[in-house]
Design a protein around this motif. Structure first.
Motif, PDB file in Angstrom:
ATOM      1  N   LEU A  13       9.630   3.767   1.532  1.00 16.81           N
ATOM      2  CA  LEU A  13      10.789   3.503   0.685  1.00 16.81           C
ATOM      3  C   LEU A  13      11.159   4.730  -0.153  1.00 16.81           C
ATOM      4  O   LEU A  13      12.350   4.972  -0.401  1.00 16.81           O
ATOM      5  N   SER A  14      10.179   5.497  -0.586  1.00 17.53           N
ATOM      6  CA  SER A  14      10.459   6.695  -1.382  1.00 17.53           C
ATOM      7  C   SER A  14      11.217   7.730  -0.560  1.00 17.53           C
ATOM      8  O   SER A  14      12.213   8.309  -1.021  1.00 17.53           O
ATOM      9  N   TYR A  15      10.748   7.988   0.669  1.00 23.39           N
ATOM     10  CA  TYR A  15      11.428   8.967   1.521  1.00 23.39           C
ATOM     11  C   TYR A  15      12.805   8.464   1.945  1.00 23.39           C
ATOM     12  O   TYR A  15      13.767   9.241   2.019  1.00 23.39           O
ATOM     13  N   LEU A  16      12.906   7.170   2.221  1.00 23.29           N
ATOM     14  CA  LEU A  16      14.205   6.596   2.553  1.00 23.29           C
ATOM     15  C   LEU A  16      15.173   6.753   1.390  1.00 23.29           C
ATOM     16  O   LEU A  16      16.332   7.149   1.572  1.00 23.29           O
ATOM     17  N   THR A  17      14.707   6.462   0.176  1.00 22.45           N
ATOM     18  CA  THR A  17      15.548   6.574  -1.011  1.00 22.45           C
ATOM     19  C   THR A  17      15.993   8.012  -1.239  1.00 22.45           C
ATOM     20  O   THR A  17      17.168   8.270  -1.528  1.00 22.45           O
TER      21      THR A  17
ATOM     22  N   GLY B  16       6.590  11.928  -8.657  1.00 26.56           N
ATOM     23  CA  GLY B  16       6.183  10.788  -9.466  1.00 26.56           C
ATOM     24  C   GLY B  16       5.676   9.635  -8.622  1.00 26.56           C
ATOM     25  O   GLY B  16       4.677   8.985  -8.969  1.00 26.56           O
ATOM     26  N   GLN B  17       6.332   9.385  -7.495  1.00 24.96           N
ATOM     27  CA  GLN B  17       5.910   8.299  -6.611  1.00 24.96           C
ATOM     28  C   GLN B  17       4.545   8.576  -5.998  1.00 24.96           C
ATOM     29  O   GLN B  17       3.696   7.688  -5.900  1.00 24.96           O
TER      30      GLN B  17
ATOM     31  N   TRP C 282      21.124  21.903  -9.216  1.00 21.36           N
ATOM     32  CA  TRP C 282      19.800  21.971  -9.813  1.00 21.36           C
ATOM     33  C   TRP C 282      19.380  20.629 -10.404  1.00 21.36           C
ATOM     34  O   TRP C 282      18.203  20.264 -10.376  1.00 21.36           O
ATOM     35  N   ILE C 283      20.359  19.894 -10.946  1.00 21.67           N
ATOM     36  CA  ILE C 283      20.051  18.566 -11.499  1.00 21.67           C
ATOM     37  C   ILE C 283      19.644  17.614 -10.376  1.00 21.67           C
ATOM     38  O   ILE C 283      18.676  16.856 -10.492  1.00 21.67           O
ATOM     39  N   ILE C 284      20.385  17.653  -9.272  1.00 16.62           N
ATOM     40  CA  ILE C 284      20.062  16.800  -8.122  1.00 16.62           C
ATOM     41  C   ILE C 284      18.691  17.158  -7.566  1.00 16.62           C
ATOM     42  O   ILE C 284      17.857  16.282  -7.307  1.00 16.62           O
ATOM     43  N   LEU C 285      18.449  18.456  -7.395  1.00 16.82           N
ATOM     44  CA  LEU C 285      17.158  18.913  -6.855  1.00 16.82           C
ATOM     45  C   LEU C 285      16.017  18.522  -7.779  1.00 16.82           C
ATOM     46  O   LEU C 285      14.980  18.014  -7.330  1.00 16.82           O
ATOM     47  N   GLY C 286      16.194  18.757  -9.076  1.00 16.64           N
ATOM     48  CA  GLY C 286      15.150  18.415 -10.040  1.00 16.64           C
ATOM     49  C   GLY C 286      14.837  16.933 -10.043  1.00 16.64           C
ATOM     50  O   GLY C 286      13.673  16.523 -10.093  1.00 16.64           O
ATOM     51  N   SER C 287      15.880  16.125  -9.972  1.00  9.07           N
ATOM     52  CA  SER C 287      15.698  14.675  -9.976  1.00  9.07           C
ATOM     53  C   SER C 287      14.960  14.209  -8.728  1.00  9.07           C
ATOM     54  O   SER C 287      14.067  13.356  -8.797  1.00  9.07           O
ATOM     55  N   LEU C 288      15.316  14.769  -7.568  1.00  7.29           N
ATOM     56  CA  LEU C 288      14.666  14.379  -6.320  1.00  7.29           C
ATOM     57  C   LEU C 288      13.197  14.783  -6.295  1.00  7.29           C
ATOM     58  O   LEU C 288      12.328  13.986  -5.909  1.00  7.29           O
ATOM     59  N   VAL C 289      12.922  16.017  -6.680  1.00  7.33           N
ATOM     60  CA  VAL C 289      11.531  16.496  -6.682  1.00  7.33           C
ATOM     61  C   VAL C 289      10.691  15.668  -7.654  1.00  7.33           C
ATOM     62  O   VAL C 289       9.569  15.251  -7.336  1.00  7.33           O
ATOM     63  N   ALA C 290      11.232  15.420  -8.848  1.00  5.35           N
ATOM     64  CA  ALA C 290      10.505  14.637  -9.848  1.00  5.35           C
ATOM     65  C   ALA C 290      10.257  13.216  -9.358  1.00  5.35           C
ATOM     66  O   ALA C 290       9.173  12.655  -9.562  1.00  5.35           O
ATOM     67  N   PHE C 291      11.258  12.631  -8.697  1.00  9.32           N
ATOM     68  CA  PHE C 291      11.115  11.268  -8.171  1.00  9.32           C
ATOM     69  C   PHE C 291      10.009  11.195  -7.128  1.00  9.32           C
ATOM     70  O   PHE C 291       9.116  10.340  -7.215  1.00  9.32           O
ATOM     71  N   LEU C 292      10.039  12.083  -6.145  1.00 11.43           N
ATOM     72  CA  LEU C 292       9.041  12.044  -5.073  1.00 11.43           C
ATOM     73  C   LEU C 292       7.647  12.369  -5.600  1.00 11.43           C
ATOM     74  O   LEU C 292       6.669  11.710  -5.224  1.00 11.43           O
TER      75      LEU C 292
ATOM     76  N   GLY D 271       0.776  -1.223   0.000  1.00 11.25           N
ATOM     77  CA  GLY D 271       0.000   0.000   0.000  1.00 11.25           C
ATOM     78  C   GLY D 271       0.812   1.279   0.000  1.00 11.25           C
ATOM     79  O   GLY D 271       2.029   1.292  -0.171  1.00 11.25           O
ATOM     80  N   LYS D 272       0.070   2.363   0.215  1.00  9.87           N
ATOM     81  CA  LYS D 272       0.661   3.697   0.160  1.00  9.87           C
ATOM     82  C   LYS D 272       1.774   3.875   1.183  1.00  9.87           C
ATOM     83  O   LYS D 272       2.814   4.454   0.874  1.00  9.87           O
ATOM     84  N   ARG D 273       1.581   3.360   2.382  1.00 11.96           N
ATOM     85  CA  ARG D 273       2.586   3.559   3.430  1.00 11.96           C
ATOM     86  C   ARG D 273       3.891   2.867   3.082  1.00 11.96           C
ATOM     87  O   ARG D 273       4.979   3.389   3.357  1.00 11.96           O
ATOM     88  N   GLY D 274       3.813   1.704   2.454  1.00 14.44           N
ATOM     89  CA  GLY D 274       5.025   0.997   2.067  1.00 14.44           C
ATOM     90  C   GLY D 274       5.808   1.766   1.018  1.00 14.44           C
ATOM     91  O   GLY D 274       7.040   1.898   1.113  1.00 14.44           O
ATOM     92  N   VAL D 275       5.101   2.294   0.018  1.00 15.32           N
ATOM     93  CA  VAL D 275       5.762   3.065  -1.040  1.00 15.32           C
ATOM     94  C   VAL D 275       6.334   4.361  -0.482  1.00 15.32           C
ATOM     95  O   VAL D 275       7.462   4.754  -0.809  1.00 15.32           O
ATOM     96  N   GLN D 276       5.578   5.034   0.369  1.00 13.08           N
ATOM     97  CA  GLN D 276       6.056   6.289   0.945  1.00 13.08           C
ATOM     98  C   GLN D 276       7.304   6.081   1.788  1.00 13.08           C
ATOM     99  O   GLN D 276       8.264   6.854   1.699  1.00 13.08           O
TER     100      GLN D 276
END
Length: 271
Positions: free
Chosen positions: A90-94, A166-167, A154-164, A83-88
């Motif tokens: 792992l997403s925040y941990l990542t 997207g999740q 900016w690349i790191i920030l953009g990638s992190l924001v897009a990843f979270l 569920g949502k809690r499992g994905v959240q």
């Protein structure tokens, strides 16, 4: 107690899926500094696309795109059973581990190298011609280290924001479709949620990293975003049989009763 916890099939599966999820996302961030040509890799002429008035576009992609399809397959699998809690979780941990990794790279880049190290890849025992070739390819190990690991903020920030982002979107779309279709049509909720989340991801990362961070025009951002999304769309479709294969293996491992219980709990936790 620890032994009993690790003997639990659901716990072991979560650790296994979570480990692959974190590893794939982290590796994708680290190798993403390299841009490769998909057409040249496949041995075909580059496509000459014209999108939003930007000419001569082809599939020049970050190497990280090789791993992101697996991340989103794992997202859908984890979503299905935890569920949502499992994905959240792992997403925040990542995201935290990615920040930690780049912080360590930043420190490593600014450490003063040992006197011998920048030339340590050039052995005096090698023939002079090979030494010259190595100097031509990489004259300074320390400079190469900085280039590879010193990605822009900016690349790191953009990638992190897009990843979270997207999740978060992936989870919402996945469970919304599952509420409507029930246990049927795994491909619709999994592939559909991936296509929606990857559409957002494709443009957010470029907007932050290059429109804000590098003064690209919106026209160029949208054009390259479309090219990236075409690739991700194709990969999402290609990965659909893999998704069914992983589902089959997990169902066999958990057994019908435990698998059904986990899925019901996952759906309930999304509300």
């Amino acid at each position: 107690m620890i032994s009993n916890t690790l003997n639990n099939k659901a716990t072991r599966l979560f650790i296994l899926l979570g480990g692959f999820f974190v590893a794939n996302a982290l590796i994708a961030e680290l190798i993403g500094v390299k841009i490769f040509s998909l057409e040249h890799t496949l041995g075909i002429p580059p496509l000459d696309l014209n999108i939003f008035g930007i000419e001569h576009l082809s599939f020049n992609l970050t190497v990280g795109v090789l791993l992101w399809p697996f991340v989103f397959v794992l997202t859908d699998i984890i979503n299905e059973y935890y569920g949502k809690r499992g994905v959240q979780l792992l997403s925040y941990l990542t995201a935290g581990l990615i920040v930690y990794a780049f912080a360590m790279f930043f420190i490593g880049i600014h450490l003063v190298p040992a006197d011998f190290w920048p030339q340590s890849h050039i052995s005096p025992a090698l023939p002079q011609s090979e030494q010259d070739n190595l100097r031509t390819l990489v004259s300074d190990y320390d400079a190469a280290f900085k280039l590879v690991f010193g990605q822009g903020l900016w690349i790191i920030l953009g990638s992190l924001v897009a990843f979270l982002l997207g999740q978060i979107i992936d989870v919402k779309v996945f469970h919304r479709v599952k509420e409507i279709t029930g246990e049927r049509w795994i491909w619709l909720r999994a592939t559909g949620s991936t296509l929606v989340s990857q559409f957002i991801d494709s443009f957010v990362v470029l907007f932050i990293a290059f429109y804000i961070g590098a003064d690209w025009s919106l026209q160029l951002v949208f054009a390259i975003g479309v090219v990236n999304y075409i690739y991700k769309f194709m990969m999402a479709v290609v990965m659909t049989p893999v998704l069914y294969g992983v589902h089959y293996i997990i169902e066999k491992y958990l057994g019908d009763e435990l698998a059904s219980t986990l899925k019901q709990q996952a759906l309930a936790s999304s509300h």
